[in-house]
Design a protein around this motif. Sequence first.
Motif, PDB file in Angstrom:
ATOM      1  N   ARG A  13       9.715  23.345  -0.819  1.00  0.00           N
ATOM      2  CA  ARG A  13       8.539  22.612  -0.340  1.00  0.00           C
ATOM      3  C   ARG A  13       8.731  22.186   1.113  1.00  0.00           C
ATOM      4  NH1 ARG A  13       7.324  17.552   0.211  1.00  0.00           N
ATOM      5  NH2 ARG A  13       9.156  16.824  -0.902  1.00  0.00           N
ATOM      6  N   VAL A  14       9.908  21.684   1.441  1.00  0.00           N
ATOM      7  CA  VAL A  14      10.173  21.269   2.820  1.00  0.00           C
ATOM      8  C   VAL A  14      10.149  22.485   3.744  1.00  0.00           C
ATOM      9  CG1 VAL A  14      11.850  20.216   4.388  1.00  0.00           C
ATOM     10  CG2 VAL A  14      11.472  19.224   2.135  1.00  0.00           C
ATOM     11  N   PHE A  15      10.706  23.612   3.295  1.00  0.00           N
ATOM     12  CA  PHE A  15      10.703  24.818   4.122  1.00  0.00           C
ATOM     13  C   PHE A  15       9.300  25.372   4.324  1.00  0.00           C
ATOM     14  CE2 PHE A  15      15.265  25.123   3.609  1.00  0.00           C
ATOM     15  CZ  PHE A  15      15.630  25.647   4.833  1.00  0.00           C
ATOM     16  N   SER A  16       8.485  25.374   3.282  1.00  0.00           N
ATOM     17  CA  SER A  16       7.170  25.996   3.396  1.00  0.00           C
ATOM     18  C   SER A  16       6.166  25.120   4.141  1.00  0.00           C
ATOM     19  CB  SER A  16       6.628  26.360   2.014  1.00  0.00           C
ATOM     20  OG  SER A  16       6.399  25.198   1.254  1.00  0.00           O
ATOM     21  N   ARG A  17       6.233  23.807   3.961  1.00  0.00           N
ATOM     22  CA  ARG A  17       5.240  22.919   4.566  1.00  0.00           C
ATOM     23  C   ARG A  17       5.750  22.136   5.765  1.00  0.00           C
ATOM     24  NH1 ARG A  17       3.334  20.091  -0.977  1.00  0.00           N
ATOM     25  NH2 ARG A  17       2.777  21.985  -2.083  1.00  0.00           N
ATOM     26  N   GLY A  18       7.059  22.086   5.924  1.00  0.00           N
ATOM     27  CA  GLY A  18       7.645  21.214   6.940  1.00  0.00           C
ATOM     28  C   GLY A  18       7.573  21.754   8.351  1.00  0.00           C
ATOM     29  N   ALA A  32       6.049  15.309   5.409  1.00  0.00           N
ATOM     30  CA  ALA A  32       5.589  14.047   4.825  1.00  0.00           C
ATOM     31  C   ALA A  32       5.411  14.245   3.327  1.00  0.00           C
ATOM     32  CB  ALA A  32       4.278  13.616   5.462  1.00  0.00           C
ATOM     33  N   THR A  33       5.831  13.266   2.534  1.00  0.00           N
ATOM     34  CA  THR A  33       5.697  13.391   1.082  1.00  0.00           C
ATOM     35  C   THR A  33       4.265  13.142   0.652  1.00  0.00           C
ATOM     36  OG1 THR A  33       6.338  11.099   0.756  1.00  0.00           O
ATOM     37  CG2 THR A  33       8.077  12.752   0.616  1.00  0.00           C
ATOM     38  N   GLY A  34       3.567  12.237   1.338  1.00  0.00           N
ATOM     39  CA  GLY A  34       2.161  12.007   1.075  1.00  0.00           C
ATOM     40  C   GLY A  34       1.849  11.216  -0.179  1.00  0.00           C
ATOM     41  N   ASP A  35       2.851  10.819  -0.928  1.00  0.00           N
ATOM     42  CA  ASP A  35       2.570  10.085  -2.162  1.00  0.00           C
ATOM     43  C   ASP A  35       3.253   8.727  -2.204  1.00  0.00           C
ATOM     44  OD1 ASP A  35       5.129  10.936  -2.431  1.00  0.00           O
ATOM     45  OD2 ASP A  35       4.803  12.142  -4.220  1.00  0.00           O
ATOM     46  N   GLY A  36       3.739   8.250  -1.081  1.00  0.00           N
ATOM     47  CA  GLY A  36       4.329   6.922  -1.007  1.00  0.00           C
ATOM     48  C   GLY A  36       5.721   6.796  -1.579  1.00  0.00           C
ATOM     49  N   ARG A  37       6.327   7.930  -1.968  1.00  0.00           N
ATOM     50  CA  ARG A  37       7.698   7.887  -2.482  1.00  0.00           C
ATOM     51  C   ARG A  37       8.663   7.533  -1.360  1.00  0.00           C
ATOM     52  NH1 ARG A  37       9.356  13.352  -4.671  1.00  0.00           N
ATOM     53  NH2 ARG A  37       8.116  13.981  -2.913  1.00  0.00           N
ATOM     54  N   PRO A  38       9.834   7.015  -1.716  1.00  0.00           N
ATOM     55  CA  PRO A  38      10.844   6.799  -0.685  1.00  0.00           C
ATOM     56  C   PRO A  38      11.286   8.141  -0.108  1.00  0.00           C
ATOM     57  CG  PRO A  38      11.590   6.003  -2.845  1.00  0.00           C
ATOM     58  CD  PRO A  38      10.232   6.571  -3.024  1.00  0.00           C
ATOM     59  N   GLY A  39      11.678   8.149   1.147  1.00  0.00           N
ATOM     60  CA  GLY A  39      12.101   9.379   1.786  1.00  0.00           C
ATOM     61  C   GLY A  39      13.452   9.851   1.268  1.00  0.00           C
ATOM     62  N   ARG A  40      13.714  11.126   1.498  1.00  0.00           N
ATOM     63  CA  ARG A  40      14.984  11.726   1.081  1.00  0.00           C
ATOM     64  C   ARG A  40      15.538  12.576   2.210  1.00  0.00           C
ATOM     65  NH1 ARG A  40      13.380  14.763  -4.173  1.00  0.00           N
ATOM     66  NH2 ARG A  40      11.813  15.464  -2.729  1.00  0.00           N
ATOM     67  N   VAL A  73      13.646   7.859   5.833  1.00  0.00           N
ATOM     68  CA  VAL A  73      12.449   7.114   6.197  1.00  0.00           C
ATOM     69  C   VAL A  73      11.449   7.261   5.052  1.00  0.00           C
ATOM     70  CG1 VAL A  73      10.560   6.968   7.851  1.00  0.00           C
ATOM     71  CG2 VAL A  73      12.846   7.562   8.633  1.00  0.00           C
ATOM     72  N   ALA A  74      10.830   6.164   4.666  1.00  0.00           N
ATOM     73  CA  ALA A  74       9.873   6.202   3.558  1.00  0.00           C
ATOM     74  C   ALA A  74       8.757   7.202   3.834  1.00  0.00           C
ATOM     75  CB  ALA A  74       9.285   4.817   3.338  1.00  0.00           C
ATOM     76  N   GLY A  75       8.415   7.986   2.824  1.00  0.00           N
ATOM     77  CA  GLY A  75       7.315   8.929   2.944  1.00  0.00           C
ATOM     78  C   GLY A  75       7.652  10.207   3.683  1.00  0.00           C
ATOM     79  N   ARG A  76       8.948  10.504   3.899  1.00  0.00           N
ATOM     80  CA  ARG A  76       9.335  11.687   4.646  1.00  0.00           C
ATOM     81  C   ARG A  76      10.592  12.310   4.046  1.00  0.00           C
ATOM     82  NH1 ARG A  76       7.115  14.214   7.680  1.00  0.00           N
ATOM     83  NH2 ARG A  76       6.043  13.873   9.524  1.00  0.00           N
ATOM     84  N   ASP A  77      10.530  13.611   3.788  1.00  0.00           N
ATOM     85  CA  ASP A  77      11.712  14.363   3.373  1.00  0.00           C
ATOM     86  C   ASP A  77      12.238  15.126   4.577  1.00  0.00           C
ATOM     87  OD1 ASP A  77      11.457  13.461   0.810  1.00  0.00           O
ATOM     88  OD2 ASP A  77      10.638  15.321  -0.005  1.00  0.00           O
ATOM     89  N   VAL A  78      13.540  15.047   4.798  1.00  0.00           N
ATOM     90  CA  VAL A  78      14.155  15.646   5.982  1.00  0.00           C
ATOM     91  C   VAL A  78      15.373  16.455   5.553  1.00  0.00           C
ATOM     92  CG1 VAL A  78      15.277  15.164   8.191  1.00  0.00           C
ATOM     93  CG2 VAL A  78      13.435  13.691   7.398  1.00  0.00           C
ATOM     94  N   ILE A  79      15.506  17.662   6.114  1.00  0.00           N
ATOM     95  CA  ILE A  79      16.707  18.467   5.922  1.00  0.00           C
ATOM     96  C   ILE A  79      17.378  18.596   7.286  1.00  0.00           C
ATOM     97  CG2 ILE A  79      17.688  20.659   5.195  1.00  0.00           C
ATOM     98  CD1 ILE A  79      15.261  21.065   3.410  1.00  0.00           C
ATOM     99  N   LEU A  80      18.666  18.268   7.340  1.00  0.00           N
ATOM    100  CA  LEU A  80      19.446  18.370   8.576  1.00  0.00           C
ATOM    101  C   LEU A  80      20.444  19.519   8.432  1.00  0.00           C
ATOM    102  CD1 LEU A  80      20.256  14.601   9.120  1.00  0.00           C
ATOM    103  CD2 LEU A  80      18.375  15.912  10.082  1.00  0.00           C
ATOM    104  N   PHE A  81      20.432  20.418   9.406  1.00  0.00           N
ATOM    105  CA  PHE A  81      21.324  21.569   9.408  1.00  0.00           C
ATOM    106  C   PHE A  81      22.341  21.416  10.523  1.00  0.00           C
ATOM    107  CE2 PHE A  81      17.216  22.927   7.888  1.00  0.00           C
ATOM    108  CZ  PHE A  81      17.515  23.695   6.785  1.00  0.00           C
TER     109      PHE A  81
END
Length: 107
Positions: A13-18, A32-40, A73-81
Amino acid sequence: MKGTIKSRGDFERVFSRGRRSGDRLVRVRSVATGDGRPGRVAFVAAKRLGNAVYRNRCKRVLREAARLEGLPVAGRDVILFSTNETHDSNPQEVAASLRKLLKKVDA
């Protein structure tokens, strides 16, 4: 670090939409997660970088840089390479780079 991206579906999901950005020290992909979940956050060091000891050092530097920047950060999924230069950098340098890249992908 509270939330970690672990499942294949979440990575895809992060790869396709991020949005993505990168420089010599770190590459970032964020959505952005868009559903108010805590970020990951996820930390990735590819096998092509070196052996397990080398890759683990890269991920330790990324983890500390993420902590310095207040991730997740809340509402955001981040992948660090990590990159070839992540290993020889200190977390403060990577954090400064990460700060610029996160502004780019969040804009």
